[in-house]
Design an enzyme around this catalytic site. Sequence first.
Site, short mmCIF file in Angstrom:
data_model
loop_
_atom_site.label_atom_id
_atom_site.label_comp_id
_atom_site.label_asym_id
_atom_site.label_seq_id
_atom_site.Cartn_x
_atom_site.Cartn_y
_atom_site.Cartn_z
N VAL A 128 -0.23 -11.34 -15.90
CA VAL A 128 -0.85 -10.34 -16.77
C VAL A 128 -1.48 -11.03 -17.98
O VAL A 128 -2.70 -11.03 -18.16
CB VAL A 128 0.18 -9.29 -17.24
CG1 VAL A 128 -0.49 -8.24 -18.13
CG2 VAL A 128 0.86 -8.63 -16.06
N CYS A 129 -0.64 -11.64 -18.80
CA CYS A 129 -1.11 -12.18 -20.08
C CYS A 129 -1.97 -13.43 -19.93
O CYS A 129 -2.73 -13.76 -20.84
CB CYS A 129 0.10 -12.51 -20.96
SG CYS A 129 1.19 -11.09 -21.21
#
Length: 220
Positions: A128-129
């Site tokens: 995600v990040c």
Amino acid sequence: MNIKNQKINFMKPSTKLLSPDNHALVLIDFEGQMAFATKSISMNELRNNVAVVCGASKIFNVPTIVTTVAEESFAGPVFPEIEEAYPIATSGYIDRTTMNTWEDENAYKAITGTQKQKLVFAGLWTGVCIVGPALSALEEGYDVYVITDACGDVTDEAHERAVQRMIHAGVKPVTSIQYILELQRDWARQETYVPVTNLMKKYGGSYGLGIHYAHNMLNH
């Protein structure tokens, strides 16, 4: 062309290599809440790798952006290893609400404002990040690297698929020790030799222990 000129041309390092002055480092969401659910790497190993990366960027004066997500309301403070290298009082951490750092205006301006064409990312979680800003930066024409052993995710599968997805898109994977040694490049670089080897002794695992052993044996 004479022999001397041939040697100079052949010995030029690749432009694909990282050097202290050709990239910026972006550290994303190394916070307690993200770490609690990270299972693809042990927390001790992750913290050591993060310490190597932070220490390397500090030693070589690499422009470094530290960004967090919902620090005070959800995710908590950054790892102590990051704050040791980049104290919160003087480093201007950028807190976000967006999962993709690239979609946060302040973070985007800070990263692109470094004027570096090469961007190196590390953080939690990989899928995600890191995937978000890595693919976004790649699409804007940046040369993107990810320090894969200074990232982690909720499962091995999540981490590996994220890394695989980024590699397929053109992101270049590196590791934490590879990163610091690529910046050092030459052990004759005396101004950074001692800080680098001291950092390795502290956080470099068996490699650091080998340096500690060698230095002590040479003293006998």
